[in-house]
Design an enzyme around this catalytic site. Structure first.
Site, PDB file in Angstrom:
ATOM      1  N   ASN A  17     -32.238  -1.258  26.779  1.00  0.00           N
ATOM      2  CA  ASN A  17     -33.556  -0.896  27.295  1.00  0.00           C
ATOM      3  C   ASN A  17     -33.646   0.607  27.526  1.00  0.00           C
ATOM      4  O   ASN A  17     -32.698   1.242  27.984  1.00  0.00           O
ATOM      5  CB  ASN A  17     -33.844  -1.650  28.600  1.00  0.00           C
ATOM      6  CG  ASN A  17     -35.267  -1.416  29.060  1.00  0.00           C
ATOM      7  OD1 ASN A  17     -35.560  -0.441  29.743  1.00  0.00           O
ATOM      8  ND2 ASN A  17     -36.171  -2.307  28.671  1.00  0.00           N
ATOM      9  N   SER A  18     -34.811   1.166  27.231  1.00  0.00           N
ATOM     10  CA  SER A  18     -35.007   2.620  27.270  1.00  0.00           C
ATOM     11  C   SER A  18     -34.796   3.205  28.657  1.00  0.00           C
ATOM     12  O   SER A  18     -34.519   4.394  28.801  1.00  0.00           O
ATOM     13  CB  SER A  18     -36.418   2.959  26.812  1.00  0.00           C
ATOM     14  OG  SER A  18     -36.621   2.456  25.523  1.00  0.00           O
ATOM     15  N   ASP A  47     -31.500  -7.151  28.167  1.00  0.00           N
ATOM     16  CA  ASP A  47     -32.341  -6.627  27.086  1.00  0.00           C
ATOM     17  C   ASP A  47     -31.462  -5.873  26.084  1.00  0.00           C
ATOM     18  O   ASP A  47     -31.712  -4.721  25.761  1.00  0.00           O
ATOM     19  CB  ASP A  47     -33.409  -5.704  27.710  1.00  0.00           C
ATOM     20  CG  ASP A  47     -34.496  -5.290  26.718  1.00  0.00           C
ATOM     21  OD1 ASP A  47     -34.576  -5.896  25.631  1.00  0.00           O
ATOM     22  OD2 ASP A  47     -35.241  -4.356  27.042  1.00  0.00           O
ATOM     23  N   ASP A  71     -37.735  -4.738  18.965  1.00  0.00           N
ATOM     24  CA  ASP A  71     -36.523  -3.916  19.148  1.00  0.00           C
ATOM     25  C   ASP A  71     -36.285  -3.072  17.884  1.00  0.00           C
ATOM     26  O   ASP A  71     -37.180  -2.407  17.421  1.00  0.00           O
ATOM     27  CB  ASP A  71     -35.327  -4.814  19.496  1.00  0.00           C
ATOM     28  CG  ASP A  71     -35.489  -5.457  20.869  1.00  0.00           C
ATOM     29  OD1 ASP A  71     -36.335  -4.976  21.651  1.00  0.00           O
ATOM     30  OD2 ASP A  71     -34.796  -6.447  21.153  1.00  0.00           O
ATOM     31  N   HIS A  82     -42.850   6.813  23.583  1.00  0.00           N
ATOM     32  CA  HIS A  82     -42.370   6.311  24.876  1.00  0.00           C
ATOM     33  C   HIS A  82     -41.800   7.449  25.708  1.00  0.00           C
ATOM     34  O   HIS A  82     -41.204   8.386  25.160  1.00  0.00           O
ATOM     35  CB  HIS A  82     -41.287   5.256  24.637  1.00  0.00           C
ATOM     36  CG  HIS A  82     -41.162   4.279  25.769  1.00  0.00           C
ATOM     37  ND1 HIS A  82     -42.054   4.202  26.812  1.00  0.00           N
ATOM     38  CD2 HIS A  82     -40.230   3.307  26.015  1.00  0.00           C
ATOM     39  CE1 HIS A  82     -41.691   3.245  27.643  1.00  0.00           C
ATOM     40  NE2 HIS A  82     -40.586   2.679  27.182  1.00  0.00           N
ATOM     41  N   GLU A 103     -38.346   0.029  16.965  1.00  0.00           N
ATOM     42  CA  GLU A 103     -37.989   1.310  17.580  1.00  0.00           C
ATOM     43  C   GLU A 103     -36.809   1.936  16.845  1.00  0.00           C
ATOM     44  O   GLU A 103     -35.949   1.212  16.305  1.00  0.00           O
ATOM     45  CB  GLU A 103     -37.679   1.114  19.069  1.00  0.00           C
ATOM     46  CG  GLU A 103     -36.487   0.250  19.381  1.00  0.00           C
ATOM     47  CD  GLU A 103     -36.464  -0.221  20.843  1.00  0.00           C
ATOM     48  OE1 GLU A 103     -37.433  -0.869  21.292  1.00  0.00           O
ATOM     49  OE2 GLU A 103     -35.459   0.056  21.524  1.00  0.00           O
ATOM     50  N   ARG A 107     -41.953   2.927  16.862  1.00  0.00           N
ATOM     51  CA  ARG A 107     -41.753   3.439  18.216  1.00  0.00           C
ATOM     52  C   ARG A 107     -40.746   4.582  18.180  1.00  0.00           C
ATOM     53  O   ARG A 107     -39.615   4.400  17.699  1.00  0.00           O
ATOM     54  CB  ARG A 107     -41.266   2.289  19.101  1.00  0.00           C
ATOM     55  CG  ARG A 107     -40.708   2.713  20.445  1.00  0.00           C
ATOM     56  CD  ARG A 107     -40.622   1.496  21.329  1.00  0.00           C
ATOM     57  NE  ARG A 107     -39.716   1.651  22.438  1.00  0.00           N
ATOM     58  CZ  ARG A 107     -39.534   0.717  23.368  1.00  0.00           C
ATOM     59  NH1 ARG A 107     -40.205  -0.434  23.286  1.00  0.00           N
ATOM     60  NH2 ARG A 107     -38.685   0.907  24.346  1.00  0.00           N
ATOM     61  N   SER A 157     -42.948  -8.707  25.223  1.00  0.00           N
ATOM     62  CA  SER A 157     -41.946  -7.721  25.645  1.00  0.00           C
ATOM     63  C   SER A 157     -40.526  -8.232  25.448  1.00  0.00           C
ATOM     64  O   SER A 157     -40.183  -9.349  25.874  1.00  0.00           O
ATOM     65  CB  SER A 157     -42.181  -7.429  27.134  1.00  0.00           C
ATOM     66  OG  SER A 157     -41.001  -6.954  27.730  1.00  0.00           O
ATOM     67  N   GLY A 158     -39.683  -7.388  24.854  1.00  0.00           N
ATOM     68  CA  GLY A 158     -38.272  -7.747  24.707  1.00  0.00           C
ATOM     69  C   GLY A 158     -37.583  -7.879  26.046  1.00  0.00           C
ATOM     70  O   GLY A 158     -36.792  -8.804  26.270  1.00  0.00           O
ATOM     71  N   LEU A 159     -37.916  -6.952  26.952  1.00  0.00           N
ATOM     72  CA  LEU A 159     -37.323  -7.016  28.286  1.00  0.00           C
ATOM     73  C   LEU A 159     -37.695  -8.332  28.972  1.00  0.00           C
ATOM     74  O   LEU A 159     -36.842  -9.046  29.517  1.00  0.00           O
ATOM     75  CB  LEU A 159     -37.813  -5.824  29.129  1.00  0.00           C
ATOM     76  CG  LEU A 159     -37.472  -5.884  30.620  1.00  0.00           C
ATOM     77  CD1 LEU A 159     -35.965  -5.830  30.838  1.00  0.00           C
ATOM     78  CD2 LEU A 159     -38.159  -4.754  31.386  1.00  0.00           C
ATOM     79  N   ASP A 194     -42.546  -6.976  20.523  1.00  0.00           N
ATOM     80  CA  ASP A 194     -41.574  -5.899  20.720  1.00  0.00           C
ATOM     81  C   ASP A 194     -40.335  -6.326  19.929  1.00  0.00           C
ATOM     82  O   ASP A 194     -39.499  -7.085  20.417  1.00  0.00           O
ATOM     83  CB  ASP A 194     -41.294  -5.794  22.221  1.00  0.00           C
ATOM     84  CG  ASP A 194     -40.139  -4.860  22.540  1.00  0.00           C
ATOM     85  OD1 ASP A 194     -39.658  -4.176  21.617  1.00  0.00           O
ATOM     86  OD2 ASP A 194     -39.745  -4.833  23.719  1.00  0.00           O
ATOM     87  N   LYS A 226     -29.711  -2.863  20.638  1.00  0.00           N
ATOM     88  CA  LYS A 226     -30.318  -1.807  21.448  1.00  0.00           C
ATOM     89  C   LYS A 226     -30.080  -2.039  22.941  1.00  0.00           C
ATOM     90  O   LYS A 226     -29.600  -3.117  23.354  1.00  0.00           O
ATOM     91  CB  LYS A 226     -31.821  -1.672  21.155  1.00  0.00           C
ATOM     92  CG  LYS A 226     -32.633  -2.949  21.163  1.00  0.00           C
ATOM     93  CD  LYS A 226     -32.884  -3.603  22.521  1.00  0.00           C
ATOM     94  CE  LYS A 226     -33.475  -2.703  23.564  1.00  0.00           C
ATOM     95  NZ  LYS A 226     -34.939  -2.891  23.725  1.00  0.00           N
TER      96      LYS A 226
HETATM   97  C1  SPV Z   1     -40.268  -3.902  26.631  1.00  0.00           C
HETATM   98  O1  SPV Z   1     -41.229  -4.334  27.292  1.00  0.00           O
HETATM   99  O2  SPV Z   1     -39.284  -4.595  26.366  1.00  0.00           O
HETATM  100  C2  SPV Z   1     -40.264  -2.531  26.171  1.00  0.00           C
HETATM  101  C3  SPV Z   1     -40.987  -1.526  26.923  1.00  0.00           C
HETATM  102  O3  SPV Z   1     -39.604  -2.260  25.219  1.00  0.00           O
HETATM  103  S1  SPV Z   1     -39.845  -0.786  27.940  1.00  0.00           S
HETATM  104  O4  SPV Z   1     -39.168  -1.758  28.688  1.00  0.00           O
HETATM  105  O5  SPV Z   1     -40.635   0.127  28.747  1.00  0.00           O
HETATM  106  O6  SPV Z   1     -38.910  -0.025  27.102  1.00  0.00           O
HETATM  107 MG    MG Z   2     -38.325  -3.656  24.647  1.00  0.00          MG
END
Ligand code: SPV
Ligand code: MG
Length: 583
Positions: free
Chosen positions: A130-131, A66, A95, A198, A122, A167, A54-56, A93, A128
């Site tokens: 975080n979503s 992130d 990004d 997502h 994505e 994504r 996971s990027g986060l 992930d 980027k």
């Molecule tokens: C991550 O885990 O970094 C993701 C998923 O991209 S989310 O945080 O839900 O966007």
């Molecule tokens: Mg991410």
């Protein structure tokens, strides 16, 4: 060869193919988030078949946001630890791919080199966000430009099973279902192996609507972080291929770390947390420390392997009662430092670093710096072999077994540890002198100490110990009898060296003696004699004085002079107010 340790990690199966199978299988599959080597290992042990890098979470464990604050190479370096520690297929992930089509190409080359199974990119704009942070305000990538990234990635990968997951962020950014489907289809046509759709709603409605419309054109991947209360069977029925649990290992670690740090800060003690947190041993296990030890035994030459010692220090000391009220004999001060410290310093100088001291009487007073203390709780009723049995099973390398009350010139130990023999003892052949006042441990050998025969091997035949004398046992073999020093070739000084091969034999014999009803009365000479009776060759290294044992008050007084003579130039002398007065 069964003794050979597995490499720390199994040879990588084809992880790209494994991830591809998960995407294509008709079962619902799961990826669990991990963010470093340790968490990747934990995810594997939990049973997961794949990892979401996971990027986060990777950003958060670095302590950054992130927003591509960690560089892509820092992320790739972390992936290497994760792949090594878990050997699982990892979906990164990635990004936005950290730039344009060309950055995606270079990323995929590097990911394949490090054994990563796939990447998710994505359709947002670098850098980027975080979503779940202001999703609507985030710009989406131009569709054609994003398709170019996917195509460039597919053209770059060397392993045909490496996966690129596209994504779609249209629902996050509020662009609607039509746009989401249009983008997903374009990405599929550009070569994406799966679509991650997502949503940040707390219900799965948009995801389920998307899945219905999508109708299985390519595998679908979802991240139900926000709609987590949806029963998993709903995803199964909707035909989803892969569910990503995206950040739950990181979040549980954060909660645990916060609680532990706060508790220790507030209470200024560890007692409240110790039983709630992973033991140090558990951390060693997760690091595969046992494999390292096994490999060390196989590959590290004996010269570099650490040497061990077992020091028998359970007794108060007969004849020393007046000075051992509050400490065992080995803690008596000799020329400024405890007797035991002289021994340990001597061991350390010869690279004998793994030192186990068996305490008993007033073991609480033993200084444990640099040693492992084990306690013979039954010291009052038992003898030396019972103490030895408390320690020997844990020892696996070349070992010196020694009485705790010895002082010696450094060459005595050096020559002993350098001996190649399976078993070797030091025997003092000087006829009289300091050490022959007490009657014990007379050694009978295959030949007497004849300096003319220097280099000829001499074997131990029998040791006549104090306990044997007390029990009225018969004396030496071969017709030599009696307790007199006269017939003996010298005195065993209380040091025995055992090689690794000798150790196996010694442990066996000790176990056999352990079955005897009188085991509690037996001492180390009994063990030596039992070894000899079973055919073991015990090499004798003769010395001529140059050591002291401390067996009574008189020995104690004289030991200081001997110890002073062993000091190195420049050694500082600690003053000990409890030292005995000079005679
Ligand atoms: C991550 O885990 O970094 C993701 C998923 O991209 S989310 O945080 O839900 O966007
Ligand atoms: Mg991410």
């Amino acid at each position: 060869m069964s003794a050979e340790p597995q490499g720390r990690f199994e040879a990588p199966r084809n992880r790209c193919a494994a991830l591809r199978r998960m995407l294509r299988s008709d079962q619902l599959e799961f990826l669990m988030e991990a963010h470093n080597g340790l968490s990747a290992r934990i995810v594997r042990e939990a049973g997961f078949h794949g990892i979401w890098a996971s990027g986060l979470s990777i950003s958060a464990q670095f302590g950054v946001r992130d927003n591509n604050e960690a560089s892509w190479t820092q992320v790739v370096d972390m992936l290497e630890f994760m792949a090594d520690a878990s050997n699982l297929p990892i979906l990164l992930d990635g990004d936005t791919g950290y730039g344009n089509f060309n950055n995606v190409r270079r990323l995929i080359r590097k990911l394949e080199q490090r054994g990563i199974a796939g990447v998710c990119i994505e359709d947002k704009v670098f850098p980027k966000t975080n979503s779940f942070l202001n999703g609507e305000r985030q710009p989406l990538a131009d569709i054609d430009e994003f398709c170019g990234k996917i195509a460039a990635g597919k053209a770059t990968q060397l392993d045909p099973d490496f996966s690129i997951v596209a994504r779609v962020e249209a629902l996050i950014a509020g662009w609607g279902m039509e746009e989401a489907l249009r983008r997903a289809e374009a990405y599929r046509r550009a070569g994406a192996d799966a679509i991650l759709i997502h949503s940040k709603l707390s219900r799965p409605d948009e995801i389920l609507a998307f899945a219905r419309e999508w109708a299985g054109r390519a595998p679908l991947v979802i991240v139900p972080t926000r709609y987590y209360s949806t029963p998993t069977d709903v995803f199964r029925k909707a035909g989803i291929s892969l569910v990503i649990w995206a950040n739950h290992v990181l979040r549980s670690a954060a909660a645990a770390m916060q609680s532990t740090a706060r508790e220790i800060f507030e209470s200024e003690t560890l007692v409240n947390v110790e039983d709630r947190i992973a033991s140090v041993e558990e951390i060693f296990r997760l690091q595969d420390a046992a494999e390292y030890s096994a490999a060390e035994r196989l590959y590290l030459s004996a010269a570099h392997t650490s040497r061990a010692a077992v020091v028998l220090a359970a007794s108060r000391g007969k004849g020393l009662e007046a000075v051992t009220v509050d400490r065992p004999k080995v803690m008596l001060p000799i020329a400024g430092k405890p007797l035991l410290r002289w021994l340990i310093d001597g061991f350390k100088r010869e690279s004998v670093n793994d030192i186990t001291v068996v305490g008993g009487y007033r073991a609480d007073a033993i200084d444990t710096a640099g040693i492992r203390l084990v306690i013979n709780e039954r010291f009052a009723q038992t003898g030396e072999l019972a103490s030895l049995a408390c320690a020997i099973d844990a020892v696996e390398s070349d070992t010196v077994i020694a009485y705790g009350d010895l002082l010696f010139r450094s060459y005595v130990l050096r020559d002993l540890v350098e001996s190649d023999a399976e078993l070797a003892v030091v025997v003092d052949s000087s006829p009289t002198g300091e050490n022959n006042r007490t009657v014990r441990d007379f050694a009978y050998c295959s030949r007497r100490d004849d300096r003319g025969l220097f280099g000829t091997p001499v074997l131990l035949q029998h040791v006549f110990s104090a306990a044997q004398a007390a029990n009225g046992a018969a004396g030496a073999p071969d017709g030599e009898s009696g307790v007199s020093a006269g017939g003996a070739h010298g005195r065993w000084i209380g040091m025995l060296k055992v090689s690794r091969a000798g150790l196996t034999r010694l442990k066996e014999v000790l176990r056999e003696l352990g079955a005897r009803p009188d085991f509690d009365t037996l001492d180390v000479p009994h063990l030596l004699n039992a070894l000899i009776a079973q055919g073991a060759a015990i090499e004798v290294q003769y010395v001529h004085g140059h050591w002291r044992g401390v067996n009574d008050l008189e020995d104690f007084r004289r030991a200081a002079d001997f110890a002073h003579a062993q000091r190195r130039f420049g050694d500082s002398e600690e003053t000990d107010p409890t030292a005995p007065p000079s005679p």
